[in-house]
Design a protein around this motif. Structure first.
Motif, PDB file in Angstrom:
ATOM      1  N   ALA A  30       0.859  -1.189   0.000  1.00 43.37           N
ATOM      2  CA  ALA A  30       0.000   0.000   0.000  1.00 43.37           C
ATOM      3  C   ALA A  30       0.887   1.227   0.000  1.00 43.37           C
ATOM      4  O   ALA A  30       1.745   1.383   0.861  1.00 43.37           O
ATOM      5  CB  ALA A  30      -0.907   0.008   1.229  1.00 43.37           C
ATOM      6  N   ILE A  31       0.685   2.085  -0.993  1.00 44.06           N
ATOM      7  CA  ILE A  31       1.400   3.353  -1.044  1.00 44.06           C
ATOM      8  C   ILE A  31       0.486   4.407  -0.429  1.00 44.06           C
ATOM      9  O   ILE A  31      -0.591   4.676  -0.958  1.00 44.06           O
ATOM     10  CB  ILE A  31       1.764   3.739  -2.488  1.00 44.06           C
ATOM     11  CG1 ILE A  31       2.719   2.704  -3.084  1.00 44.06           C
ATOM     12  CG2 ILE A  31       2.371   5.144  -2.520  1.00 44.06           C
ATOM     13  CD1 ILE A  31       3.020   2.918  -4.554  1.00 44.06           C
ATOM     14  N   PHE A  61      -3.114   4.866  -1.935  1.00 44.39           N
ATOM     15  CA  PHE A  61      -4.122   5.442  -1.049  1.00 44.39           C
ATOM     16  C   PHE A  61      -3.742   6.900  -0.821  1.00 44.39           C
ATOM     17  O   PHE A  61      -2.799   7.200  -0.088  1.00 44.39           O
ATOM     18  CB  PHE A  61      -4.183   4.671   0.278  1.00 44.39           C
ATOM     19  CG  PHE A  61      -4.695   3.272   0.117  1.00 44.39           C
ATOM     20  CD1 PHE A  61      -6.035   2.991   0.273  1.00 44.39           C
ATOM     21  CD2 PHE A  61      -3.832   2.243  -0.231  1.00 44.39           C
ATOM     22  CE1 PHE A  61      -6.516   1.700   0.100  1.00 44.39           C
ATOM     23  CE2 PHE A  61      -4.286   0.952  -0.412  1.00 44.39           C
ATOM     24  CZ  PHE A  61      -5.634   0.671  -0.248  1.00 44.39           C
ATOM     25  N   LEU A  62      -4.464   7.787  -1.482  1.00 45.95           N
ATOM     26  CA  LEU A  62      -4.206   9.218  -1.367  1.00 45.95           C
ATOM     27  C   LEU A  62      -4.925   9.761  -0.139  1.00 45.95           C
ATOM     28  O   LEU A  62      -6.134   9.574   0.013  1.00 45.95           O
ATOM     29  CB  LEU A  62      -4.704   9.957  -2.610  1.00 45.95           C
ATOM     30  CG  LEU A  62      -4.661  11.481  -2.522  1.00 45.95           C
ATOM     31  CD1 LEU A  62      -3.227  11.985  -2.508  1.00 45.95           C
ATOM     32  CD2 LEU A  62      -5.440  12.099  -3.663  1.00 45.95           C
ATOM     33  N   ASN A  83      -7.199   5.197  -4.553  1.00 43.44           N
ATOM     34  CA  ASN A  83      -8.169   5.251  -3.455  1.00 43.44           C
ATOM     35  C   ASN A  83      -7.984   6.576  -2.730  1.00 43.44           C
ATOM     36  O   ASN A  83      -6.871   6.898  -2.324  1.00 43.44           O
ATOM     37  CB  ASN A  83      -7.921   4.097  -2.483  1.00 43.44           C
ATOM     38  CG  ASN A  83      -8.064   2.754  -3.146  1.00 43.44           C
ATOM     39  OD1 ASN A  83      -9.152   2.230  -3.245  1.00 43.44           O
ATOM     40  ND2 ASN A  83      -6.957   2.202  -3.633  1.00 43.44           N
ATOM     41  N   ILE A  84      -9.068   7.316  -2.549  1.00 40.85           N
ATOM     42  CA  ILE A  84      -8.970   8.661  -1.985  1.00 40.85           C
ATOM     43  C   ILE A  84      -9.611   8.715  -0.605  1.00 40.85           C
ATOM     44  O   ILE A  84     -10.748   8.287  -0.414  1.00 40.85           O
ATOM     45  CB  ILE A  84      -9.641   9.693  -2.916  1.00 40.85           C
ATOM     46  CG1 ILE A  84      -8.961   9.671  -4.290  1.00 40.85           C
ATOM     47  CG2 ILE A  84      -9.602  11.086  -2.301  1.00 40.85           C
ATOM     48  CD1 ILE A  84      -9.698  10.455  -5.356  1.00 40.85           C
ATOM     49  N   LEU A 105      -5.289  -0.828   5.598  1.00 44.11           N
ATOM     50  CA  LEU A 105      -5.407  -2.064   6.370  1.00 44.11           C
ATOM     51  C   LEU A 105      -6.810  -2.644   6.248  1.00 44.11           C
ATOM     52  O   LEU A 105      -6.997  -3.831   5.993  1.00 44.11           O
ATOM     53  CB  LEU A 105      -5.070  -1.802   7.839  1.00 44.11           C
ATOM     54  CG  LEU A 105      -5.304  -2.970   8.804  1.00 44.11           C
ATOM     55  CD1 LEU A 105      -4.417  -4.152   8.444  1.00 44.11           C
ATOM     56  CD2 LEU A 105      -5.051  -2.519  10.231  1.00 44.11           C
ATOM     57  N   LYS A 106      -7.790  -1.801   6.401  1.00 38.91           N
ATOM     58  CA  LYS A 106      -9.192  -2.246   6.365  1.00 38.91           C
ATOM     59  C   LYS A 106      -9.630  -2.705   4.978  1.00 38.91           C
ATOM     60  O   LYS A 106     -10.355  -3.687   4.840  1.00 38.91           O
ATOM     61  CB  LYS A 106     -10.093  -1.099   6.839  1.00 38.91           C
ATOM     62  CG  LYS A 106     -11.556  -1.461   6.903  1.00 38.91           C
ATOM     63  CD  LYS A 106     -12.386  -0.329   7.454  1.00 38.91           C
ATOM     64  CE  LYS A 106     -13.850  -0.714   7.519  1.00 38.91           C
ATOM     65  NZ  LYS A 106     -14.671   0.398   8.008  1.00 38.91           N
ATOM     66  N   HIS A 107      -9.188  -2.004   3.937  1.00 36.65           N
ATOM     67  CA  HIS A 107      -9.703  -2.265   2.594  1.00 36.65           C
ATOM     68  C   HIS A 107      -8.756  -3.051   1.687  1.00 36.65           C
ATOM     69  O   HIS A 107      -9.154  -3.456   0.593  1.00 36.65           O
ATOM     70  CB  HIS A 107     -10.065  -0.943   1.916  1.00 36.65           C
ATOM     71  CG  HIS A 107     -11.142  -0.206   2.633  1.00 36.65           C
ATOM     72  ND1 HIS A 107     -12.474  -0.560   2.571  1.00 36.65           N
ATOM     73  CD2 HIS A 107     -11.089   0.859   3.467  1.00 36.65           C
ATOM     74  CE1 HIS A 107     -13.192   0.257   3.310  1.00 36.65           C
ATOM     75  NE2 HIS A 107     -12.373   1.133   3.875  1.00 36.65           N
ATOM     76  N   TYR A 108      -7.508  -3.276   2.109  1.00 36.98           N
ATOM     77  CA  TYR A 108      -6.534  -3.938   1.237  1.00 36.98           C
ATOM     78  C   TYR A 108      -5.682  -4.959   1.983  1.00 36.98           C
ATOM     79  O   TYR A 108      -5.246  -5.926   1.403  1.00 36.98           O
ATOM     80  CB  TYR A 108      -5.653  -2.857   0.582  1.00 36.98           C
ATOM     81  CG  TYR A 108      -4.688  -3.334  -0.464  1.00 36.98           C
ATOM     82  CD1 TYR A 108      -5.096  -4.113  -1.540  1.00 36.98           C
ATOM     83  CD2 TYR A 108      -3.340  -2.984  -0.393  1.00 36.98           C
ATOM     84  CE1 TYR A 108      -4.190  -4.528  -2.510  1.00 36.98           C
ATOM     85  CE2 TYR A 108      -2.433  -3.385  -1.359  1.00 36.98           C
ATOM     86  CZ  TYR A 108      -2.864  -4.154  -2.416  1.00 36.98           C
ATOM     87  OH  TYR A 108      -1.979  -4.551  -3.372  1.00 36.98           O
ATOM     88  N   ASP A 109      -5.417  -4.741   3.246  1.00 33.21           N
ATOM     89  CA  ASP A 109      -4.648  -5.632   4.114  1.00 33.21           C
ATOM     90  C   ASP A 109      -3.275  -5.978   3.535  1.00 33.21           C
ATOM     91  O   ASP A 109      -2.939  -7.143   3.330  1.00 33.21           O
ATOM     92  CB  ASP A 109      -5.448  -6.907   4.392  1.00 33.21           C
ATOM     93  CG  ASP A 109      -4.888  -7.689   5.568  1.00 33.21           C
ATOM     94  OD1 ASP A 109      -4.268  -7.084   6.469  1.00 33.21           O
ATOM     95  OD2 ASP A 109      -5.056  -8.923   5.579  1.00 33.21           O
ATOM     96  N   PRO A 110      -2.435  -4.961   3.291  1.00 30.75           N
ATOM     97  CA  PRO A 110      -1.132  -5.207   2.678  1.00 30.75           C
ATOM     98  C   PRO A 110      -0.103  -5.748   3.662  1.00 30.75           C
ATOM     99  O   PRO A 110      -0.248  -5.607   4.872  1.00 30.75           O
ATOM    100  CB  PRO A 110      -0.712  -3.816   2.201  1.00 30.75           C
ATOM    101  CG  PRO A 110      -1.343  -2.907   3.207  1.00 30.75           C
ATOM    102  CD  PRO A 110      -2.664  -3.539   3.558  1.00 30.75           C
TER     103      PRO A 110
END
Length: 173
Positions: A30-31, A61-62, A83-84, A105-110
């Motif tokens: 996740a960036i 993730f902006l 993702n904003i 973490l919630k939406h991608y869990d990297p």
């Protein structure tokens, strides 16, 4: 461009309670891209990431930290893959990044998080591969920082250490 980016392993952040996952081939990255009132720089940064990143398993993730001109709307239109997250006010660097980390973490869990400022330019297409490879070498590694170069080619500070709770520079080029 005068900026930095940092990668750290999931589980090494105090704000996150996590269990390390089994090693997989392509780690999810996740960036977290923090911005505030830097529309032009932000556009160039996202363009640079998109065009100069060979690593495939990442999401941006902006975190718009309360920009007045609502350039999150420009990003939504020009870069629909981003993702904003919009904060109503500037929460500062740490809190702004924490908002992005929690959302990722919630939406991608990297497995990894990369913290980027909105004024960077990617110069090596393998930049994520290199950071993840270093982080994967040893379970004791919890944080990896890239080489940071000023636009004139001069290296920024190459590191430091804590001595009696006081940050001391190791070297400057």
């Amino acid at each position: 461009m005068n900026s930095m980016f940092i990668i750290f392993k999931k589980g090494y952040s105090l704000i996150l309670k996590m269990v390390k996952k089994a090693i997989k081939k392509d780690k999810k990255v996740a960036i977290i891209l923090l911005t505030c009132n830097q529309k032009k720089l932000l556009e160039e940064t996202i363009e640079s990431i998109s065009k100069k990143t060979s690593y495939k398993n990442y999401k941006i993730f902006l975190v718009d930290n309360g920009s007045i001109d609502r350039h999150d709307l420009m990003v939504k239109k020009q870069f629909p893959q981003v993702n904003i997250i919009r904060n109503n006010r500037n929460l500062g660097y740490s809190k702004g990044n924490n908002v992005g980390i929690r959302h990722a973490l919630k939406h991608y869990d990297p497995e990894y998080y990369i913290l980027l400022n909105d004024d960077i330019e990617i110069t090596d297409t393998k930049w994520i591969d290199k950071l993840v490879n270093v982080a994967e070498k040893d379970d004791k590694i919890g944080l990896v920082v890239s080489q940071i170069v000023y636009p004139n080619g001069k290296l920024q500070d190459v590191g430091g250490y804590l001595k009696k709770w006081e940050l001391t520079k190791i070297s400057e080029f």
